[in-house]
Design a protein around this motif. Structure first.
Motif, mmCIF file in Angstrom:
data_model
loop_
_atom_site.group_PDB
_atom_site.id
_atom_site.type_symbol
_atom_site.label_atom_id
_atom_site.label_comp_id
_atom_site.label_asym_id
_atom_site.label_seq_id
_atom_site.Cartn_x
_atom_site.Cartn_y
_atom_site.Cartn_z
ATOM 1 N N VAL A 1 0.821 -1.209 0.000
ATOM 2 C CA VAL A 1 0.000 0.000 0.000
ATOM 3 C C VAL A 1 0.865 1.274 0.000
ATOM 4 C CG1 VAL A 1 -0.408 0.496 2.439
ATOM 5 C CG2 VAL A 1 -2.308 0.557 0.838
ATOM 6 N N GLN B 1 2.768 7.470 -3.531
ATOM 7 C CA GLN B 1 3.748 8.216 -4.330
ATOM 8 C C GLN B 1 3.140 9.493 -4.862
ATOM 9 O OE1 GLN B 1 6.435 5.530 -6.989
ATOM 10 N NE2 GLN B 1 4.441 4.580 -6.862
ATOM 11 N N THR B 2 3.915 10.558 -4.815
ATOM 12 C CA THR B 2 3.478 11.790 -5.475
ATOM 13 C C THR B 2 4.634 12.249 -6.365
ATOM 14 O OG1 THR B 2 4.227 12.986 -3.534
ATOM 15 C CG2 THR B 2 1.875 12.616 -3.718
ATOM 16 N N LEU C 1 10.973 12.433 -11.910
ATOM 17 C CA LEU C 1 9.727 12.879 -11.333
ATOM 18 C C LEU C 1 9.779 12.886 -9.811
ATOM 19 C CD1 LEU C 1 7.067 11.183 -13.633
ATOM 20 C CD2 LEU C 1 7.863 13.535 -13.662
ATOM 21 N N ASN C 2 10.952 12.479 -9.289
ATOM 22 C CA ASN C 2 11.130 12.582 -7.837
ATOM 23 C C ASN C 2 10.090 11.774 -7.082
ATOM 24 O OD1 ASN C 2 12.893 13.730 -6.074
ATOM 25 N ND2 ASN C 2 11.497 15.368 -5.511
ATOM 26 N N LEU C 3 9.754 10.614 -7.656
ATOM 27 C CA LEU C 3 8.736 9.793 -7.021
ATOM 28 C C LEU C 3 9.235 9.324 -5.682
ATOM 29 C CD1 LEU C 3 7.257 7.572 -9.857
ATOM 30 C CD2 LEU C 3 6.370 9.650 -8.854
ATOM 31 N N ASN C 4 8.458 9.573 -4.679
ATOM 32 C CA ASN C 4 8.898 9.222 -3.352
ATOM 33 C C ASN C 4 7.859 8.347 -2.699
ATOM 34 O OD1 ASN C 4 9.911 9.037 -0.840
ATOM 35 N ND2 ASN C 4 10.124 11.220 -0.510
ATOM 36 N N ALA C 5 8.079 7.060 -2.835
ATOM 37 C CA ALA C 5 7.089 6.127 -2.305
ATOM 38 C C ALA C 5 7.034 6.154 -0.796
ATOM 39 C CB ALA C 5 7.399 4.710 -2.782
ATOM 40 N N GLN C 6 8.126 6.603 -0.187
ATOM 41 C CA GLN C 6 8.149 6.570 1.273
ATOM 42 C C GLN C 6 7.674 7.863 1.891
ATOM 43 O OE1 GLN C 6 8.559 3.661 2.676
ATOM 44 N NE2 GLN C 6 8.792 2.975 0.568
ATOM 45 N N HIS D 1 4.782 8.989 2.397
ATOM 46 C CA HIS D 1 3.750 8.711 3.393
ATOM 47 C C HIS D 1 3.702 7.217 3.614
ATOM 48 C CE1 HIS D 1 2.077 12.745 3.203
ATOM 49 N NE2 HIS D 1 2.339 12.688 1.921
ATOM 50 N N ALA E 1 2.852 3.660 4.679
ATOM 51 C CA ALA E 1 1.586 3.122 5.184
ATOM 52 C C ALA E 1 1.778 2.670 6.614
ATOM 53 C CB ALA E 1 1.162 1.945 4.319
ATOM 54 N N PRO E 2 0.734 2.702 7.386
ATOM 55 C CA PRO E 2 0.877 2.241 8.774
ATOM 56 C C PRO E 2 1.282 0.785 8.825
ATOM 57 C CG PRO E 2 -1.423 2.702 8.228
ATOM 58 C CD PRO E 2 -0.625 3.106 7.051
ATOM 59 N N LYS E 3 2.079 0.429 9.795
ATOM 60 C CA LYS E 3 2.561 -0.953 9.907
ATOM 61 C C LYS E 3 1.380 -1.863 10.262
ATOM 62 C CE LYS E 3 7.257 -0.355 10.039
ATOM 63 N NZ LYS E 3 7.299 0.143 8.687
#
Lengths: 747, 631
Positions: A376, A381-382, B18-23, B25, B27-29
């Motif tokens: 999830v 990603q943004t 595009l500086n995609l930053n999956a981390q 936000h 997800a809660p553990k």
């Protein structure tokens, strides 16, 4: 709580970074620290001699007696040429000092100021002047006791949590501090840097904090190689500007008796708090044109739009975006060709196809080199929105779809006429010609023809980007574009519940279908969708020949990857149930006792089927009470937890900035258990309606069921403070309904 | 750029561009176990060797861990702790069997929010596991500089361990004892071998489950299999170096640190005199001194190697107005001594620790308090507990063994255990029905840990919000529970009960249908959500303290109504807890009484099923309402 939070006021800047060594002897540093302390404690600012708290603030936990911020960007007027590049560079000497004096009236505030944590030094070595010191931060702390005596704290009695040549971090516990004391402290950040080219330093002074401020002053000195721009917003004081004997520009501003900033609910600081913004441009104006030595007050927004043009051009030149756009266009052309073969792609759906194809390439496509990320977290990603839309704009243009980029401003930032910096603008793309389609880049699930609500209702100019390789950017001189407001009905949470009592007569069994549209979708989409599913749906919609799993399985080199993705998908799916449980808990304020079914019915990936629809079946306890042979059901709980205004939020003196106009609809069919009749239906209906919105409840019996239809509407995103009582009426009506009950009487 | 390169840019570079930053936000553990990574094999060896003058006996640690990816490729954070008393000498990283020198371990201070400073440091880096089935490993060597700091060897890791071997190589000149803890239920074998002048202990473990972090869990020394290493003494070059052969040795080591403290006696004497000025009785004076330290000295945790065991000078703590537990204990002691009392320092291990002084070791204690000799017995004063009363004890130290200084000698004692009655939280409401509301007066009396908990909560909030915070707590953040005319006893008073009273208007507590009224007499419904998910929870559950709640509501029956039905109530009796709910009619009133006692703060896993049944009964009882009918 550490005082390192305070350092956010010392904004970091963009730096030229080259690796180099520098050394600084400890005694140099110490004597410099003493010099700094002597200078700052010796400031002639009367506010720092004031110890009196006005009666109005006597019961405040803390009062800022004085705050002063001093910024210097002074050049050493050394112009040197070096080596082959023959680049001009200048040595600029920066200081950014913040000093404040705070009266401590309670234990919580004592805790806040009892420990300081900060970065003491950081190497910022530059290629041109390796002997420069880099960034140094000096801390000074004094305690002023109620009897007036002043004691300086030895901040060298510290703990170095990081002690390397490149960086030092320090923690200091403040001894002898008690409730009733005044703490007078400062952070002074100093840097020397040789700037080859250009640097920009933005500052923001917000006249409003979580404590009242009796006196807030700002002083800025900018050398003749700097250009200075500033803007005062929302009634903030203006700078008084003059030149000194060295031809430096001196700017001063001050504000007195600043009450605590209003509470956080539904606020837009940029539109509501008095803010003074300052920007110092240093060095040759290689990028954006400003004259050295000039001070610009309240530049017209058209100038900033010109700046955007230059900024975008530089971006393209540096990052070869034009070439990237070319490559992407070729990819998308191949995808279109394949789609046309397998499924007739009508011409008018081409812009949509391009948008979704680019979204697919950016977020969904998987290559053998991709990191395996299918849980999830991936949903959050943004992108860099500007780069996304710049590339998209070029791609569309190359595919003969004319378009422009609207320079939009957010309701949570300065409005179009009050911009100061290029970054104050956000982008929205709009195709032109027969079909006008808006395109934005909020994240993984953004649909075509969607505009985020924060940009609504404002007039905006636009720019056009053209070209291949070398790119041209021009501001458009057509009429400003007004971003339309969305209606409450477009941003809706719709719940359809079928409820019955379990045979134990304690728990409710709930069969729920949720439909979320517009702005209401984001949270649930991010929390609930699985990559495995949305990847596949989009791939098929775009007529991509095979899934990456199939591609990997066919390749000897990548076969094991297919296995690994299978395992990763399984792990993500095993965690999926917990995500639904959390969603229910967020909605209803408590966990279900059991979740027996959870399913996504429509993911809302495209504008053709934009709603997020999902189904859950679960049981809840605690909402059925027993009274003798009868049962009382807390039927109001079925509309979920409602906003409850805290005591300090009930009185409001400032306008209301909500996220968007929105509505909620709950249709609840409650099946009566055999042998029971319902009572109390007549108390359920509510009809509250006014100019800001409505809360309505209709209740009726339908055979063996009770049917409730509950609607709540907020008509607009923005309401003036004069409408607060009407808004409170709607909020209170919804809150009251949470406690609604019916009786199930036996017989 | 060629077309191929453009494609590469487009494919691979795009996410970077595009500086995609999956981390951004995360997800809660979910709490689900990470089964993707497994420790295939771990070997550790600890060897006692001769050192140099400053550190004559060293322990050389060699550790090799092989990680295997069982699901899908990823990278894992590898972490190794050390401090001022140990060094990491070498770290080698292997990926797929090949040495990887480009992965550079970082060495930094390890910071924990609640600790101001400690010498704990961490060596860390990201270890890649390149695909399913791939193995990466780490070999490291470490030196522990003093046997006193070589206290435990834990077997469990953050990942499942398939096979593990631990070796202790002990030359005959080194005398140690080994205690094995929490071995039951695990597949652990032991072998001992005498090889020349050296004894080798080998432990082999198979299929060890991963450690799991859960809230309200007992400390790791209660749960995980491990060895407690008790270094007694070494005989080297004809000299005997005594470590902790007996408690006396441990005490002697502590004492020589204490003797180094020093202090400005005059400053302390003057302060003590100031605090007790005008007081007549000993008890008054003792309480005043304790309260002074609780009120005026802020607790900051400094845990730094050797300094982690040596208290700061009392006059310095006084001057700085902050200290850690050792500083505060020492200041309390010095002030009491200056006032003429017999006060001493004591070392204690809180209930986080499973050991006692039968195994003398630095791992036995983690806290310092002050003992006061009065009336032939000891009272214990822990000034880090800001709001607790004199002769009241926090749960974490109750029943725990204490090592008390007695000049050259020492004494062993225990902090008295208390019954739940020490912590009674008593609430009574006297109400009548007004429409759909219950209105009337409420009073609270709190003592012991329930009082301390409440005071700690509200004092951590800003002053102008104190009454708001208290109201919010009392009303359970239910906006239907309106509180006015709030009065409290002195919120700074430690030794008496905390008394609160207010007028209450509990809206919507009464539901009327036709001629019936249904009344909910319990706002609080304590423990209603305390059932335990047995499918997920692995460890025992620890309550914060022995709770004792008494909650009463006295309702005046409206003159024109009578009781149609009173709920039956509930009695749940268990050796470790008790729930009692009763409804009684007395004349024109209904008396609701709820009493909950938690007698043993540790709810064992084996008792979870029974506990859940008890909670289910409690929930059912809470759902029953009083029924009144019109006469």
């Amino acid at each position: 709580m550490m005082k390192h939070v305070r350092l956010a006021l010392l904004l970091s800047c963009s730096l030229l970074q080259f690796s180099n060594a520098f050394s600084q002897s400890a005694s140099d540093s110490k004597s410099l620290a003493e010099e700094v302390r002597k200078e700052i404690w010796g400031w002639n600012i009367p506010a720092f001699n004031n110890r009196e708290i006005p009666a109005a603030y006597a019961s405040e936990p803390a009062v800022i007696l004085a705050r002063h911020q001093e910024i210097k960007a002074i050049s050493k007027n050394k112009f040197k040429f070096r080596g082959l590049t023959a680049a001009k560079y200048k040595e600029i000497y920066f200081t950014n000092t913040i000093r404040e004096m705070v009266k401590i009236n309670d234990k919580a505030t004592l805790e806040e100021f009892s420990e300081f944590s900060y970065q003491k030094s950081k190497k910022l070595a530059t290629f041109f002047s390796p002997k420069l010191k880099g960034r140094l931060v000096f801390l000074g702390v004094r305690i002023i006791k109620p009897d007036g005596s002043i004691k300086e704290v030895n901040v060298d009695d510290e703990v170095l949590t990081k002690n390397e040549k490149t960086e030092q971090r320090s923690k200091v516990a403040i001894p002898g501090l008690e409730v009733g004391d005044i703490i007078d402290y400062f952070f002074c950040q100093q840097e020397e840097e040789a700037i080859a080219g250009y640097r920009t330093e933005p500052y923001v002074f917000v006249f409003g904090d979580d404590k009242p401020i009796l006196h807030y002053s700002v002083h800025c000195e900018a050398g003749p190689t700097c250009a200075v721009e500033y803007r005062s917003m929302n009634g903030a004081p203006e700078f008084r500007v003059k030149k000194d004997a060295d031809n430096d520009n001196i700017l001063d501003a001050e504000h007195k008796n600043i009450a605590k900033a209003p509470v956080g609910l539904w606020m837009s600081s940029a539109r509501q708090l008095p803010i003074l913004r300052l920007n110092i441009r240093i060095g040759g104006p290689r990028k954006i044109r400003r004259e050295e030595g000039m001070v610009y007050r309240n530049q017209p927004y058209q100038q900033i739009i010109e700046d955007v043009k230059i900024d975008v051009k530089e971006d393209f030149a540096e990052s070869q975006l034009g070439l990237v756009a070319d490559a992407l266009t070729n990819d998308i052309k191949s995808m279109i060709k394949r789609a046309r073969k397998s499924d007739d792609l009508p011409k008018d759906s081409l812009p949509y196809y391009v948008y979704y194809a680019f979204r697919y390439i950016a977020f969904y496509r998987v290559t053998p080199n991709s990191e395996i990320n299918v849980g999830v977290e991936r949903n959050y990603q943004t992108p860099s929105k500007k780069k996304f839309l710049q590339l998209l704009s070029l791609i569309l243009f190359k595919l003969d779809i004319d378009n422009k980029i609207i320079l939009a401003t957010s309701r949570y930032g300065p409005d179009t006429k009050q911009v100061l910096l290029v970054d104050d603008f956000e982008y929205i793309l709009k195709t032109l010609g027969n079909q006008e389609i808006y395109m934005s880049a909020e994240g993984v699930f953004t649909n075509a023809d969607f505009i985020p609500a924060e940009y609504e209702g404002q007039d905006n100019q636009s720019i056009s980007i053209r070209g291949s390789g070398k790119v041209t950017v021009k501001p458009n001189d057509d009429l400003p574009e007004k971003i339309p407001f969305t209606k409450a009905s477009s941003n809706m949470q719709k719940e359809n519940l079928k409820v019955s009592l379990q045979s134990d007569m304690e728990k409710l069994q709930i069969d729920r279908q949720s439909t979320l549209s517009g702005e209401m979708r984001w949270g649930a989409q991010r929390a609930l969708l699985l990559f495995e599913d949305y990847y596949e749906e989009e791939r098929i919609a775009l007529s991509v020949k095979e899934s990456f799993m199939e591609t990997f399985a066919d390749s000897r080199r990548n076969r094991s990857l297919a296995e690994e993705y299978k395992a990763a998908f399984a792990k993500a799916r095993s965690e999926w149930k917990d995500q639904f449980i959390r969603e229910i808990e967020t909605e209803y304020g408590k966990k279900p006792t059991e979740l027996s079914l959870y399913r996504i019915d429509n993911m809302g990936l495209r504008h053709t089927k934009p709603n997020l629809v999902y189904t859950t079946q679960f049981s809840m306890d605690g909402w059925v009470k027993k009274g003798g042979a009868n049962y009382i059901v807390d039927i109001g709980r079925l509309i979920g937890t409602q906003l409850e205004l805290k005591p300090d939020q009930k009185e409001r003196k400032v306008d209301v900035y909500m996220s968007c106009a929105r509505s909620f609809q709950y249709t609840i069919r409650f099946e009566l258990p055999q042998g029971y009749k319902a009572e109390g239906l007549e108390k359920l209906p509510v009809q509250k309606s006014n100019e800001v919105g409505a809360f309505k409840v209709d209740a009726r019996q339908d055979g063996n069921s009770i049917v409730l239809v509950v609607t709540k509407t907020y008509n607009a995103a923005f309401e003036p403070v004069s409408h607060w009582p009407q808004l409170t009426e709607i909020i209170t009506a919804a809150q009251d309904f949470e406690n609604a009950k019916i009786l199930l009487r036996k017989g | 750029m060629t077309t191929l390169n453009l494609r590469l840019v487009a494919f691979c570079g795009l996410s970077l561009l595009l500086n995609l930053n999956a981390q951004a936000h995360p997800a809660p553990k979910t709490g689900a176990e990470d089964e993707n990574i497994v420790i295939k094999n771990k070997t550790e060896s600890y060897e006692f060797i001769e050192g140099k003058a400053d550190n004559p006996v060293l322990i050389k640690e060699t550790k090799s861990t092989v990680f295997r990816c069982d699901g899908f490729r990823s990278s894992m954070p590898f972490v190794e702790f050390y401090d001022d008393e140990s060094t990491i000498d070498d770290v080698s990283v292997y990926v797929n069997g090949r040495r990887n020198k480009s992965i550079a371990p970082q060495f930094e201070y390890y910071s924990v929010e609640s600790i101001f400073y400690s010498d704990a440091r961490v060596c860390y880096f990201s270890l890649p596991l390149e695909k399913k089935g791939a193995e990466s490993s780490v070999e490291l060597t470490k030196t522990i500089k003093d046997p006193r700091y070589f206290t435990t060897i834990y077997f469990s890791e953050a990942y499942k361990v398939e096979s593990q071997e631990i070796q202790l190589i002990v030359p005959d000149w080194m005398h140690i004892a080994i205690k094995e803890l929490n071995f039951e239920g695990y597949s652990i074998s032991k072998q001992t071998e005498q090889k020349g002048n050296t004894k080798i202990y080998r432990y082999k473990i198979q299929q060890l489950p991963a450690r799991k972090s859960e809230s309200r869990s007992p400390g790791p020394s209660y749960i995980y299999p491990h060895l407690l290493i008790l270094s007694q003494y070494a005989e080297l070059s004809g000299k005997k170096l005594t470590y902790f052969n007996t408690v006396a040795d441990q005490y002697a080591w502590y004492r020589q640190l204490v003797l180094q403290i020093g202090s400005d006696k005059q400053v302390i004497k003057e302060k003590a005199a100031e605090i007790v000025k005008g007081m007549k009785t000993d008890l008054e004076k003792q309480k005043a001194i304790y309260k002074y330290v609780q009120d005026n000295i802020r607790y900051i945790a400094f845990e730094d190697g050797i300094a982690g065991f040596k208290p700061e000078k009392a006059d310095q703590v006084l001057k700085k107005k902050y200290g850690d537990c050792k500083g505060m204990a020492n200041l309390t002691k010095e002030l009491l001594v200056a006032a003429g009392f017999d006060a001493r320092l004591c070392w204690i291990g809180t209930n986080h620790i499973a050991y006692d002084y039968t195994t003398p070791s630095l791992s036995v204690d983690n806290h310092m308090i002050c003992a006061l000799q009065t009336g032939g017995k000891f009272r214990f004063l822990d000034a880090t507990e800001t709001y607790i009363g004199f002769d009241q004890y926090a749960e974490r130290i109750q029943g725990r063994p204490v090592l008390i200084e007695d000049g050259e000698k020492y004494m062993l004692d225990h902090v008295p255990a208390r019954l739940p009655d020490q912590n009674t939280d008593y609430e009574k409401r006297i109400v009548r029905i007004d429409g759909t509301a219950l209105i009337g007066k409420a009073t609270h009396t709190l003592i012991g840990e329930s009082k301390e908990w409440l005071l700690t909560q509200i004092h951590s909030l800003k002053k102008d919000k104190l009454s708001v915070a208290l109201q919010s707590y009392l009303s359970e953040q239910d906006n239907k529970y309106a509180i006015t005319d709030l009065q409290t006893s002195d919120l700074n008073e430690r030794n008496n009960s905390l008394d609160i009273s207010y007028q209450v208007d509990h809206k919507e507590a009464v539901a009327g249908f036709g001629n019936d009224l249904y009344v909910d007499l319990d706002l609080r419904k304590d423990l209603v959500n305390n059932d335990i998910d047995v499918s997920k929870r692995k460890t025992d559950w620890l309550f914060p303290y022995k709770q004792h709640l008494v909650y009463e509501t006295e309702l005046t029956i409206p003159a024109d109504y009578k009781i149609a039905e009173l709920p039956v109530g509930l009695t749940v009796e268990d050796p470790n807890y008790q729930f009692r709910i009763s409804y009684k009619q007395e004349g024109g009133k209904i008396l609701y009484r709820k009493e909950i006692s938690i007698k043993d703060t540790r709810l064992k896993k084996a008792a979870f099923e029974k506990w859940n049944k008890s909670i289910a009964q409690l929930k059912k009882c809470y759902n029953e309402q009083v029924t009144l009918v019109k006469k």
